[in-house]
Design a protein around this motif. Structure first.
Motif, PDB file in Angstrom:
ATOM      1  N   ASP A  44       8.337  33.876  17.815  1.00 55.94           N
ATOM      2  CA  ASP A  44       9.445  33.440  17.524  1.00 55.94           C
ATOM      3  C   ASP A  44      10.706  33.875  18.455  1.00 55.94           C
ATOM      4  OD1 ASP A  44       8.811  32.459  15.187  1.00 55.94           O
ATOM      5  OD2 ASP A  44       9.411  34.002  13.722  1.00 55.94           O
ATOM      6  N   THR A  45      10.723  35.192  18.914  1.00 59.81           N
ATOM      7  CA  THR A  45      11.860  35.655  19.869  1.00 59.81           C
ATOM      8  C   THR A  45      11.601  35.818  21.292  1.00 59.81           C
ATOM      9  OG1 THR A  45      11.626  37.833  19.091  1.00 59.81           O
ATOM     10  CG2 THR A  45      13.225  36.539  17.853  1.00 59.81           C
ATOM     11  N   VAL A  46      10.387  35.321  21.632  1.00 64.44           N
ATOM     12  CA  VAL A  46       9.892  35.682  22.969  1.00 64.44           C
ATOM     13  C   VAL A  46      10.867  34.758  24.054  1.00 64.44           C
ATOM     14  CG1 VAL A  46       8.231  35.267  24.695  1.00 64.44           C
ATOM     15  CG2 VAL A  46       7.551  35.913  22.600  1.00 64.44           C
ATOM     16  N   GLY A  47      11.286  33.660  23.623  1.00 56.61           N
ATOM     17  CA  GLY A  47      12.126  32.714  24.559  1.00 56.61           C
ATOM     18  C   GLY A  47      13.320  33.325  24.669  1.00 56.61           C
ATOM     19  N   PRO A  68      -1.004  40.744  18.197  1.00 58.81           N
ATOM     20  CA  PRO A  68      -0.609  39.843  19.455  1.00 58.81           C
ATOM     21  C   PRO A  68       0.601  39.045  19.035  1.00 58.81           C
ATOM     22  CG  PRO A  68      -2.394  38.956  17.985  1.00 58.81           C
ATOM     23  CD  PRO A  68      -2.207  40.449  17.431  1.00 58.81           C
ATOM     24  N   PHE A  69       1.228  38.525  20.202  1.00 57.75           N
ATOM     25  CA  PHE A  69       2.373  37.600  20.092  1.00 57.75           C
ATOM     26  C   PHE A  69       2.155  36.513  18.975  1.00 57.75           C
ATOM     27  CE2 PHE A  69       3.307  38.966  24.180  1.00 57.75           C
ATOM     28  CZ  PHE A  69       4.566  39.687  24.064  1.00 57.75           C
ATOM     29  N   ALA A  70       0.860  36.093  18.794  1.00 53.74           N
ATOM     30  CA  ALA A  70       0.676  34.676  17.869  1.00 53.74           C
ATOM     31  C   ALA A  70       0.910  35.236  16.296  1.00 53.74           C
ATOM     32  CB  ALA A  70      -0.903  34.484  18.104  1.00 53.74           C
ATOM     33  N   TYR A  71       0.590  36.484  16.124  1.00 53.23           N
ATOM     34  CA  TYR A  71       0.803  37.047  14.660  1.00 53.23           C
ATOM     35  C   TYR A  71       2.208  36.779  14.420  1.00 53.23           C
ATOM     36  CZ  TYR A  71       0.871  40.244  10.803  1.00 53.23           C
ATOM     37  OH  TYR A  71       1.276  40.742   9.593  1.00 53.23           O
ATOM     38  N   PHE A  72       3.161  36.851  15.069  1.00 51.26           N
ATOM     39  CA  PHE A  72       4.552  36.549  14.850  1.00 51.26           C
ATOM     40  C   PHE A  72       5.128  35.278  15.230  1.00 51.26           C
ATOM     41  CE2 PHE A  72       4.322  41.071  15.863  1.00 51.26           C
ATOM     42  CZ  PHE A  72       4.833  41.701  14.502  1.00 51.26           C
ATOM     43  N   ASP A  73       4.240  34.343  15.493  1.00 53.24           N
ATOM     44  CA  ASP A  73       4.427  32.919  15.997  1.00 53.24           C
ATOM     45  C   ASP A  73       5.592  32.917  17.179  1.00 53.24           C
ATOM     46  OD1 ASP A  73       2.863  32.050  13.858  1.00 53.24           O
ATOM     47  OD2 ASP A  73       4.537  31.749  12.442  1.00 53.24           O
TER      48      ASP A  73
END
Length: 69
Positions: A12-15, A5-10
């Motif tokens: 970081d670069t979604v924005g 999940p996205f939460a695993y990577f905090d």
């Protein structure tokens, strides 16, 4: 293979990936609204038997071509 999940990577670069998508969406919407405002509203319905706005016969086109030579 398990997806993380996205939460695993905090997240970081979604924005940085969503910003160009949102920008293109906003520009596209603004362009559509501008064209909608500038283009006149069609008052008569377009039917299958309506003649095209510009219909030139072959003989008319030949006459214009001969005139321009």
């Amino acid at each position: 293979m398990r997806r993380r999940p996205f939460a695993y990577f905090d997240s970081d670069t979604v924005g940085s990936h969503l910003l160009p998508l949102a920008t293109w969406g906003a520009v596209s919407l603004a362009l559509v609204l501008l064209i909608d405002r500038l283009k006149p509203v069609r008052t008569t319905p377009l039917t299958a038997d309506s003649p095209p706005a510009l219909q030139v016969t072959l003989s008319e086109a030949a006459a214009v071509a001969k005139k321009n030579d």
